[in-house]
Motif scaffolding. Structure first.
Motif, PDB file in Angstrom:
ATOM      1  N   ALA A  23       0.825  -1.209   0.000  1.00  0.00           N
ATOM      2  CA  ALA A  23       0.000   0.000   0.000  1.00  0.00           C
ATOM      3  C   ALA A  23       0.858   1.259   0.000  1.00  0.00           C
ATOM      4  O   ALA A  23       0.459   2.291  -0.544  1.00  0.00           O
ATOM      5  N   CYS A  24       2.054   1.172   0.575  1.00  0.00           N
ATOM      6  CA  CYS A  24       2.973   2.315   0.583  1.00  0.00           C
ATOM      7  C   CYS A  24       3.792   2.403  -0.700  1.00  0.00           C
ATOM      8  O   CYS A  24       4.614   3.339  -0.827  1.00  0.00           O
ATOM      9  N   GLY A  40      -1.946   1.840  -9.036  1.00  0.00           N
ATOM     10  CA  GLY A  40      -2.219   1.251 -10.332  1.00  0.00           C
ATOM     11  C   GLY A  40      -2.088  -0.260 -10.307  1.00  0.00           C
ATOM     12  O   GLY A  40      -1.344  -0.831  -9.501  1.00  0.00           O
ATOM     13  N   ALA A  41      -2.820  -0.924 -11.207  1.00  0.00           N
ATOM     14  CA  ALA A  41      -2.866  -2.386 -11.209  1.00  0.00           C
ATOM     15  C   ALA A  41      -1.517  -3.003 -11.549  1.00  0.00           C
ATOM     16  O   ALA A  41      -1.102  -4.009 -10.954  1.00  0.00           O
ATOM     17  N   ARG A  42      -0.793  -2.434 -12.509  1.00  0.00           N
ATOM     18  CA  ARG A  42       0.490  -3.010 -12.887  1.00  0.00           C
ATOM     19  C   ARG A  42       1.487  -2.921 -11.742  1.00  0.00           C
ATOM     20  O   ARG A  42       2.229  -3.866 -11.454  1.00  0.00           O
ATOM     21  N   ALA A  83      -3.771  -6.402  -3.082  1.00  0.00           N
ATOM     22  CA  ALA A  83      -3.650  -6.007  -4.490  1.00  0.00           C
ATOM     23  C   ALA A  83      -4.676  -4.943  -4.851  1.00  0.00           C
ATOM     24  O   ALA A  83      -4.364  -3.983  -5.566  1.00  0.00           O
ATOM     25  N   ARG A  84      -5.895  -5.087  -4.348  1.00  0.00           N
ATOM     26  CA  ARG A  84      -6.917  -4.080  -4.639  1.00  0.00           C
ATOM     27  C   ARG A  84      -6.551  -2.739  -4.001  1.00  0.00           C
ATOM     28  O   ARG A  84      -6.709  -1.678  -4.625  1.00  0.00           O
ATOM     29  N   ARG A  85      -6.039  -2.786  -2.762  1.00  0.00           N
ATOM     30  CA  ARG A  85      -5.649  -1.546  -2.096  1.00  0.00           C
ATOM     31  C   ARG A  85      -4.483  -0.881  -2.818  1.00  0.00           C
ATOM     32  O   ARG A  85      -4.476   0.331  -3.058  1.00  0.00           O
ATOM     33  N   ALA A  86      -3.472  -1.680  -3.200  1.00  0.00           N
ATOM     34  CA  ALA A  86      -2.314  -1.125  -3.899  1.00  0.00           C
ATOM     35  C   ALA A  86      -2.692  -0.618  -5.280  1.00  0.00           C
ATOM     36  O   ALA A  86      -2.151   0.389  -5.758  1.00  0.00           O
ATOM     37  N   LEU A  96       4.477  -5.202  -6.907  1.00  0.00           N
ATOM     38  CA  LEU A  96       4.751  -5.042  -5.482  1.00  0.00           C
ATOM     39  C   LEU A  96       4.456  -6.308  -4.694  1.00  0.00           C
ATOM     40  O   LEU A  96       5.083  -6.566  -3.655  1.00  0.00           O
ATOM     41  N   LEU A  97       3.505  -7.106  -5.153  1.00  0.00           N
ATOM     42  CA  LEU A  97       3.095  -8.303  -4.427  1.00  0.00           C
ATOM     43  C   LEU A  97       3.619  -9.582  -5.057  1.00  0.00           C
ATOM     44  O   LEU A  97       3.168 -10.674  -4.711  1.00  0.00           O
ATOM     45  N   ALA A  98       4.550  -9.458  -5.990  1.00  0.00           N
ATOM     46  CA  ALA A  98       5.124 -10.656  -6.612  1.00  0.00           C
ATOM     47  C   ALA A  98       5.941 -11.429  -5.584  1.00  0.00           C
ATOM     48  O   ALA A  98       6.526 -10.847  -4.669  1.00  0.00           O
TER      49      ALA A  98
END
Length: 486
Positions: free
Chosen positions: A143-144, A276-278, A268-271, A283-285
Motif C-alpha cells: 500500500a505504501c 495502479g494495477a500493474r 492487491a486491490r488496495r495497492a 509489489l506483491l510478486a
C-alpha cells in the motif's frame, strides 16, 4: 454449513474465520462471540486486581473498537476460551492506513497498549513474557508502494518494530508502577532510521523508545514477539502473518457456482487504488527467501523473541483436475455367468449418455477379493472422471487370463471369456465404444484359449514340485543287465 453474522462490509473470509473461532454447531454472531471473551477478560481483571474497574471497562471499550475496525484482536485460544493455551494479541498493520496511504502512528501505539493490558489480564498478571505482534507487513508495504525486497521497506519495518517495542514497554512500565517492576528499563537498542517512506513513522518510533527508556522499570522481560498466524488474522483481514512476504497478487477462490476462479487479494486491490494495477502486481510478486531473511535481520534487534520460522514455500501450482461429471439415473445392468461364477455389471451414465462409473460384483467372493475389486473399480472410475478414454482400459484388461473363465451364459454377444474382467471390458466396449465394430475388433476366444492351464507355453513354466523320480531297478535286475566277459 452454519449461519454466521458479521458486519456487511466484511468479506466472506472473515465469516469463515469466525466459524473456525467458534467450534461447534449452530449460528454464531461476531458481537455475541466477541462479547463472551471480553466479559471473561473484564471479570478476570477484577478477580486478579490487574486493573481497576474503570480501567477494565475502558480496556473493554478499546478492544471492541479495535475489533470493529479490524485493527487488532486476541488469538484463537482466547476466542475459544482455552485457558491452557498461551494467549497472544495481533495487530493488523494495513488497518492503520488511511485512504491516502498515511499511517496512524498514534492509533497504533494506543492499540499496542491495549494489547499489552489485555494479555496481562489474560495471564493473570503472572507472565514474565507476553506475545504481542503484528501481521500483514507485506500488505502495508504494498500500500505504501514499497517493494518487499528493498532498503526502504526494511526501514519502514524497522521503524514499526521500534514503535511496537517502545509502546509495549511503556504499557509494561505502567503496569510496573501499579504492581511492581520485575525488569529494569531497556536502554540499549539500535537507533531506528532517522527517516522512512511513511511520513511521521520514524519520529513516532524515536519518541516511543525515548519514553520507554525514561521509565523506572518494567513488569515484563519481553512483550513484542511475532507468532504464527491463526484464524484471528483471517478475521481481521490480514493476508500474511508477521513479516512474511506476499505469495502473489491473486488467489484461487470458489465463486457462487462452485467454479474455481482467480481473484485479486485485498492487498492487491488496495495497492491498485493507490498505485495502479500493474504496480500492484509487481509489489506483491513472490520474492526470494533471502528477502525474508534480510527483513528478519532488520527487525530482530527489537524483538523480544525470535520470529517463527516460515512454513515450507508452496510448490508451483498444478492445473486443477476437471470436475467429476454429473451423473444421471441412466445406466445399464448385465447379469451373466462366467465359467460357473455369477457376475453383475452395472454402469452409470452422464446426462449425455457417456459412461461415468462402473460397478462389478461376483456371486461368491471373500472380503479380500471384494476389497481388491472395489479398489480396482475405484481407480477405473477416477480415471474415467478425469477424462481417460475407455478404450485404454479395454486394451489393458480385455483377454486377461484368470479363473473363473470359460463359457458365458446370459450374454448373446459374448459367448466365451478368459476372465471376468475380459467379459466386463469387452461388454463395455460393445455398449460404449463402438458397438458391433467393437465386437469385430474384440472377438471371442476359443474354449481352449479360456482354459487356465493353457496360459503360457510349457517352455515358460518353471519346474513343478514334487518332481517324479526315475524308477530305480532292483539289485537282481541290475545284475541281469551285466554280462561277464573274459
Amino acid at each position: 454449513m452454519r449461519a454466521v453474522a458479521i458486519p456487511a462490509a466484511w468479506d466472506d473470509g472473515a465469516a469463515e474465520a469466525l466459524a473456525v473461532l467458534a467450534p461447534g454447531q449452530g449460528p454464531v454472531t461476531l458481537p455475541g462471540l466477541a462479547e463472551a471473551w471480553i466479559r471473561r477478560l473484564t471479570a478476570r481483571a477484577g478477580e486478579t486486581g490487574v486493573l481497576e474497574p474503570l480501567d477494565a471497562l475502558a480496556l473493554a471499550e478499546s478492544l471492541r473498537d479495535l475489533l470493529l475496525r479490524r485493527r487488532g484482536a486476541p488469538g484463537a485460544a482466547t476466542w475459544r476460551g482455552d485457558a491452557k493455551a498461551e494467549p497472544r494479541f495481533v495487530l493488523n498493520l494495513p488497518a492503520f492506513l488511511d485512504d491516502a496511504g498515511g499511517f496512524d502512528a498514534s492509533g497504533y501505539a494506543a492499540a499496542v497498549r491495549s494489547g499489552v493490558l489485555a494479555l496481562e489480564v489474560l495471564t493473570g498478571g503472572r507472565a514474565l513474557r507476553l506475545r504481542l505482534g503484528f501481521a500483514d507487513l507485506a500488505g502495508l508495504l504494498a500500500a505504501c508502494g514499497l517493494p518487499y525486497d528493498s532498503a526502504a521497506a526494511r526501514d519502514v519495518a524497522t521503524c514499526l518494530s521500534a514503535l511496537t517495542r517502545g509502546a509495549a514497554e511503556q504499557a509494561s512500565a505502567e503496569l510496573a508502577e501499579r504492581h511492581g517492576a520485575r525488569e529494569p528499563a531497556a536502554l540499549l537498542w539500535p537507533a531506528p532510521p532517522a527517516r522512512c517512506a511513511v511520513p511521521g513513522l520514524a519520529a513516532a518510533a524515536r519518541r516511543a523508545l525515548d519514553a520507554a527508556g525514561a521509565t523506572s522499570g518494567l513488569r515484563h522481560v519481553g512483550c513484542y514477539a511475532l507468532s504464527a498466524p491463526d484464524a484471528a488474522e483471517a478475521l481481521l483481514g490480514a493476508e500474511t502473518g508477521g513479516l512474511a512476504p506476499a505469495q502473489g497478487a491473486t488467489r484461487l477462490v470458489q465463486d457462487e457456482t462452485g467454479a474455481v476462479v482467480e481473484q485479486p487479494t485485498q492487498a492487491a486491490r488496495r495497492a491498485a487504488e493507490l498505485h495502479g494495477a500493474r504496480a500492484a502486481a509487481a509489489l506483491l510478486a513472490p520474492v526470494a527467501e533471502t528477502a525474508r531473511e534480510a527483513m528478519d535481520a532488520a527487525i530482530r534487534p527489537y524483538l523480544h523473541a525470535p520470529s517463527p520460522q516460515p512454513l515450507a514455500r508452496p510448490q508451483p501450482a498444478r492445473p486443477l483436475p476437471p470436475p467429476r461429471p454429473l451423473l444421471s439415473a441412466r445406466g445399464a445392468v448385465w447379469r451373466v455367468v462366467v465359467g460357473g461364477q455369477r457376475v453383475t455389471l452395472r454402469t452409470t451414465e452422464t446426462p449425455q449418455g457417456a459412461l461415468a462409473e462402473i460397478a462389478l460384483s461376483l456371486g461368491k467372493e471373500g472380503s479380500t477379493l471384494r476389497g481388491l475389486l472395489d479398489g480396482f473399480l475405484q481407480s477405473v472410475n477416477i480415471g474415467l472422471a478425469r477424462g481417460l478414454p475407455l478404450s485404454d482400459y479395454i486394451t489393458a484388461f480385455a483377454y486377461t487370463r484368470f479363473g473363473p473363465s470359460g463359457p458365458v451364459e446370459g450374454d448373446g454377444e459374448i459367448l466365451c471369456a478368459t476372465s471376468v474382467l475380459d467379459w466386463a471390458f469387452r461388454r463395455l466396449a460393445i455398449a460404449y465404444d463402438g458397438g458391433q465394430e467393437a465386437r469385430r475388433l474384440w472377438p471371442d476366444p476359443t474354449i481352449e484359449e479360456c482354459a487356465i492351464e493353457e496360459i503360457g507355453t510349457p517352455g515358460d513354466r518353471g519346474p513343478l514340485l514334487p518332481l517324479d523320480l526315475p524308477v530305480q531297478p532292483s539289485p537282481a535286475a541290475r545284475r541281469r543287465i551285466f554280462r561277464l566277459v573274459g
